[in-house]
Design a protein around this motif. Structure first.
Motif, PDB file in Angstrom:
ATOM      1  N   GLY A  37      32.888  42.305  59.252  1.00 55.06           N
ATOM      2  CA  GLY A  37      31.837  42.149  58.271  1.00 55.06           C
ATOM      3  C   GLY A  37      32.257  40.861  57.380  1.00 55.06           C
ATOM      4  N   TRP A  38      31.196  40.922  56.324  1.00 53.80           N
ATOM      5  CA  TRP A  38      31.382  39.666  55.353  1.00 53.80           C
ATOM      6  C   TRP A  38      30.637  39.941  53.927  1.00 53.80           C
ATOM      7  CZ3 TRP A  38      29.218  34.181  57.011  1.00 53.80           C
ATOM      8  CH2 TRP A  38      29.333  33.165  56.199  1.00 53.80           C
ATOM      9  N   VAL A  39      31.513  40.156  52.707  1.00 50.24           N
ATOM     10  CA  VAL A  39      30.576  40.271  51.789  1.00 50.24           C
ATOM     11  C   VAL A  39      30.886  38.813  50.825  1.00 50.24           C
ATOM     12  CG1 VAL A  39      30.816  41.334  49.515  1.00 50.24           C
ATOM     13  CG2 VAL A  39      31.233  42.461  51.541  1.00 50.24           C
ATOM     14  N   SER A  40      29.447  38.245  50.316  1.00 48.77           N
ATOM     15  CA  SER A  40      29.686  36.907  49.788  1.00 48.77           C
ATOM     16  C   SER A  40      28.685  37.312  48.542  1.00 48.77           C
ATOM     17  CB  SER A  40      29.266  35.907  50.747  1.00 48.77           C
ATOM     18  OG  SER A  40      29.104  34.753  49.864  1.00 48.77           O
ATOM     19  N   PHE A  41      29.282  37.387  47.217  1.00 46.04           N
ATOM     20  CA  PHE A  41      28.334  37.585  46.152  1.00 46.04           C
ATOM     21  C   PHE A  41      27.741  36.313  45.610  1.00 46.04           C
ATOM     22  CE2 PHE A  41      31.250  41.358  46.070  1.00 46.04           C
ATOM     23  CZ  PHE A  41      30.093  42.523  46.268  1.00 46.04           C
ATOM     24  N   GLU A  42      28.019  35.286  46.151  1.00 47.01           N
ATOM     25  CA  GLU A  42      27.366  33.849  45.703  1.00 47.01           C
ATOM     26  C   GLU A  42      26.484  33.204  46.897  1.00 47.01           C
ATOM     27  OE1 GLU A  42      30.526  31.657  43.795  1.00 47.01           O
ATOM     28  OE2 GLU A  42      31.056  33.332  42.290  1.00 47.01           O
ATOM     29  N   SER A  43      26.493  33.967  47.790  1.00 52.25           N
ATOM     30  CA  SER A  43      25.662  33.280  48.767  1.00 52.25           C
ATOM     31  C   SER A  43      24.785  34.102  49.295  1.00 52.25           C
ATOM     32  CB  SER A  43      26.742  32.976  50.014  1.00 52.25           C
ATOM     33  OG  SER A  43      27.676  32.047  49.533  1.00 52.25           O
ATOM     34  N   THR A  72      37.992  36.069  50.166  1.00 53.39           N
ATOM     35  CA  THR A  72      37.181  34.695  50.003  1.00 53.39           C
ATOM     36  C   THR A  72      37.071  34.526  48.404  1.00 53.39           C
ATOM     37  OG1 THR A  72      35.196  35.537  50.159  1.00 53.39           O
ATOM     38  CG2 THR A  72      36.563  34.782  52.210  1.00 53.39           C
ATOM     39  N   PRO A  73      36.813  33.443  48.019  1.00 55.13           N
ATOM     40  CA  PRO A  73      36.368  33.225  46.598  1.00 55.13           C
ATOM     41  C   PRO A  73      35.438  33.897  45.974  1.00 55.13           C
ATOM     42  CG  PRO A  73      36.865  30.798  47.791  1.00 55.13           C
ATOM     43  CD  PRO A  73      36.777  31.857  48.732  1.00 55.13           C
ATOM     44  N   ASP A  74      34.564  34.518  46.655  1.00 58.49           N
ATOM     45  CA  ASP A  74      33.423  35.380  46.231  1.00 58.49           C
ATOM     46  C   ASP A  74      33.259  36.610  46.962  1.00 58.49           C
ATOM     47  OD1 ASP A  74      32.383  34.154  48.561  1.00 58.49           O
ATOM     48  OD2 ASP A  74      30.575  34.013  47.829  1.00 58.49           O
ATOM     49  N   GLY A  75      34.382  36.974  47.656  1.00 56.85           N
ATOM     50  CA  GLY A  75      34.006  38.219  48.458  1.00 56.85           C
ATOM     51  C   GLY A  75      35.156  38.547  49.418  1.00 56.85           C
ATOM     52  N   LEU A  76      34.948  38.642  50.727  1.00 52.97           N
ATOM     53  CA  LEU A  76      35.919  39.132  51.679  1.00 52.97           C
ATOM     54  C   LEU A  76      35.253  39.205  53.053  1.00 52.97           C
ATOM     55  CD1 LEU A  76      38.585  40.847  51.490  1.00 52.97           C
ATOM     56  CD2 LEU A  76      37.101  42.928  52.359  1.00 52.97           C
ATOM     57  N   LEU A  77      36.221  39.024  54.303  1.00 54.67           N
ATOM     58  CA  LEU A  77      35.840  39.108  55.415  1.00 54.67           C
ATOM     59  C   LEU A  77      36.822  40.206  55.842  1.00 54.67           C
ATOM     60  CD1 LEU A  77      36.221  35.311  56.581  1.00 54.67           C
ATOM     61  CD2 LEU A  77      34.162  36.511  56.064  1.00 54.67           C
ATOM     62  N   PHE A  78      36.403  40.951  56.925  1.00 55.25           N
ATOM     63  CA  PHE A  78      36.953  42.028  57.531  1.00 55.25           C
ATOM     64  C   PHE A  78      36.733  42.035  58.854  1.00 55.25           C
ATOM     65  CE2 PHE A  78      33.217  44.392  56.313  1.00 55.25           C
ATOM     66  CZ  PHE A  78      32.971  45.348  57.292  1.00 55.25           C
ATOM     67  N   ARG A 102      33.520  42.416  40.367  1.00 57.84           N
ATOM     68  CA  ARG A 102      34.620  42.031  39.788  1.00 57.84           C
ATOM     69  C   ARG A 102      35.899  41.776  40.359  1.00 57.84           C
ATOM     70  NH1 ARG A 102      34.622  47.973  36.951  1.00 57.84           N
ATOM     71  NH2 ARG A 102      34.083  48.486  39.145  1.00 57.84           N
ATOM     72  N   GLY A 103      35.847  41.778  41.863  1.00 57.40           N
ATOM     73  CA  GLY A 103      36.733  41.650  42.375  1.00 57.40           C
ATOM     74  C   GLY A 103      37.349  42.642  43.395  1.00 57.40           C
ATOM     75  N   ILE A 104      38.681  42.507  44.034  1.00 61.49           N
ATOM     76  CA  ILE A 104      38.953  43.618  45.088  1.00 61.49           C
ATOM     77  C   ILE A 104      40.104  44.210  44.353  1.00 61.49           C
ATOM     78  CG2 ILE A 104      40.427  43.709  47.158  1.00 61.49           C
ATOM     79  CD1 ILE A 104      39.309  40.739  47.888  1.00 61.49           C
TER      80      ILE A 104
END
Length: 614
Positions: free
Chosen positions: A6-12, A154-160, A214-216
């Motif tokens: 998965g991939w979370v990106s709050f700015e994309s 990542t700068p705006d989220g996370l890969l897993f 808000r982050g991780i």
């Protein structure tokens, strides 16, 4: 059992990145050969590869549930063995179910209890839930770390992903390995969270991670803790027997063919005996499988950790329980086949250098998968019950380091690193790294007031094995099995059993003067006498000199390429000497070094990593 990514990106906006999500998901096709699916919304993308084990038609993923404020979407890997009880509880609370799968139980459990669902699960699992209403991703890993889960902030989220390769398939995660990654690769301390690749880590076992704008953040929902043990010997043995019986019964639940991995040792034989009894009550006959090597029994020579070959004990158990048994017999050519090596390294993503023990496990699992989809295995019994020889070796126990690194009359701690390029070895300072890891590990152990020096030391040793050593074995088991689409369950990792036996005093764990006294007493009613009396013997390794000779030939071919990046990591002069040794008289550390060289060379070929340590 499946693969998730998965991939979370709050700015994309990820709705236009389907190709990348598909690429991440498809790296794990072997983990889930039965189906695939993705869930893509503006700021989240989830991928799933499915191995169908429970509710074959109804358990497709990603699975979605509607809430008052949006959707919940889950991708899930593993099994919740108490899903039937949880489903009944949730139905009583007003939930209805569309499937018979444990995945839906976990999803609706989150809907009812939020992140608190983790405290109710019994099983092996790694899962991700996208909570649209809260605009957050929740990642969860089981208590013992049976199922893998890797993360890459990542700068705006996370890969897993269930495996590093899923994350590396995303352009945001370059394949870079730095000095910190290499230290653990050569040290073998299993540093918590280590994943080799720069910027990547494992989500720690027993952990919930939340990713939002808000982050991780993460919290530990389970850890080993010291508790007083009040049961006497008889009650302790009875409790262990009752727990094992219940655990095996739960873990036999599946809608596909099951079997047990049988080595003829106490651990696998106990599972075999218990499983055979359970299945017999249902009118079923148990299947068992064992790995062996050509002429191993006839030519076996006792060594530092193996007194006897497995085969006679395997036959005794199979005959005793009446199982439908098959031996998978391997020869040196199969064990050293470079295509097998590539499959192993491609499955693990990391070149650990375990050689024929990895290759034989992969080939065993591949043979099993032709007839079964689920297997029970004995991993962690030695860690839980104190079975390894170094648990009972004064020198190893007194050493101010990890006992598995201190136990050897032929392989010193420093000689393990002779194969490393001298310049790199100095740069990594491996002795200091191991010392730091050991200090960190023992600082995590809590003790009860009034414990004797022996009890404090043995609690520490048990903790080291249950939080470090066993994780290496669980990762190896997971990767080799999932590479062929086989689900392997590990009954001895049930957290109820782990907690109970961890807190039994050492004098109870050795009450009959032998290793694994509690397990021996609890399972003797389902074991032949030969196995009850057998001394601990680890996973088998071939003694055929033909295997060592094949390794030498493969390394000679590597040595012919003077510009190979392999020699940025390993000592070329050491390898030149090793390939000229007599294969029939080769020292263990030399064979280990050759295996490691081939593993690392194969890894470099497959991944072309950027190496950074200067």
């Amino acid at each position: 059992m499946c693969g998730i990514a998965g991939w979370v990106s709050f700015e994309s906006d990820l709705t236009g990145r389907q190709v990348v999500v598909d690429a991440m998901t498809e790296t794990m096709a072997c983990r889930g050969p039965d189906a695939r699916g993705t869930y893509v919304r503006e700021h989240v993308a989830l991928g799933h590869r499915r191995l169908a084990v429970i509710d074959l038609p109804g358990g497709s993923q990603p699975m979605v549930a509607a809430t008052g404020g949006g959707q919940l979407a889950i991708v899930y890997s593993g099994e919740a063995y108490n899903y039937r009880e949880l489903r009944a509880r949730l139905r009583g609370l007003g939930h209805s179910f569309r499937t018979d799968s444990d995945t839906e139980v976990v999803l609706r459990g989150y809907l009812e209890w939020g992140e608190g669902v983790v405290n109710r699960l019994n099983g092996m699992y790694a899962f991700a839930i996208w909570d649209q209403q809260a605009d957050k991703l929740v990642l969860v890993r089981d208590r013992m770390g049976i199922k893998p889960l890797y993360i890459y902030p990542t700068p705006d989220g996370l890969l897993f992903g269930s495996e590093p390769k899923a994350i590396l398939a995303n352009p945001l995660a370059p394949a870079v390995v730095d000095a910190d990654g290499l230290r653990e690769l050569f040290a073998f301390t299993k540093a918590p969270g280590w994943a080799l690749w720069k910027g990547m880590s494992e989500l720690l076992p027993g952990t919930v991670m939340t990713v939002d704008r808000r982050g991780i953040r993460q919290r530990t929902y389970w850890r080993l803790t010291a508790r007083a043990h009040h049961d006497d010997t008889e009650r302790t043995v009875t409790r262990v027997r009752d727990l094992l019986t219940d655990i095996v019964d739960r873990q036999l639940v599946a809608d596909v063919p099951r079997c047990v991995l049988l080595s003829g040792g106490l651990d696998s034989s106990a599972l075999t005996g218990l499983a055979a009894r359970q299945l017999a009550r249902r009118g079923e006959r148990l299947r068992t499988f064992a790995v062996d090597f050509v002429n191993q029994e006839e030519n076996f020579v006792p060594d530092e950790i193996r007194d006897t070959p497995d085969s006679p004990f395997v036959r005794d158990v199979a005959r005793s329980v009446g199982s439908e048994h098959r031996d998978v017999v391997l020869n040196p050519a199969e064990l050293s086949d470079l295509s097998v090596r590539r499959a192993v390294i491609g499955a693990r993503d990391i070149p650990l250098g375990l050689g024929d023990m990895d290759s034989s496990l992969y080939l065993l699992f591949r043979a099993i998968r032709e007839r079964s989809t689920v297997a029970l295995s004995g991993e962690s019994a030695d860690e839980v019950f104190g079975g390894y020889r170094w648990f009972h070796d004064g020198t190893a126990l007194r050493a101010e380091t990890f006992p598995w690194l201190a136990f050897s009359s032929t392989l010193t701690l420093e000689s393990r690193w002779d194969i490393v390029d001298p310049g790199l070895r100095a740069r990594l300072d491996l002795p200091a790294y191991v010392a730091d890891q050991y200090a960190t590990a023992i600082a995590e152990v809590d003790h009860l007031p009034g414990e004797s020096d022996l009890e404090r030391r043995m609690r520490t040793v048990c903790h080291l094995h249950l939080t470090r050593f066993v994780r290496q074995l669980l990762d190896r088991k997971d990767r080799m099995s999932m590479a062929v689409g086989l689900e392997v369950r590990v009954p001895f990792c049930d957290h109820r059993l782990v907690e109970y036996v961890y807190n039994a005093p050492w004098e109870l764990k050795t009450f009959d003067g032998r290793e694994k006294s509690l397990l021996r007493a609890a399972a003797k009613h389902v074991l032949p006498r030969s196995v009850v009396d057998r001394v601990k013997s680890p996973y088998p390794s071939t003694q055929d000199p033909g295997y060592a000779a094949n390794l030498q030939q493969h390394v000679k071919e590597r040595l012919a390429d003077h510009d190979s990046p392999l020699f940025h990591l390993l000592d070329r002069e050491w390898l030149l000497r090793a390939v000229e040794e007599d294969s029939a008289r080769m020292a263990p550390q030399v064979r280990i070094g050759l295996d490691r060289a081939i593993d690392i060379g194969t890894w470099l070929d497959l991944y072309s990593p950027e190496l950074q340590w200067n």
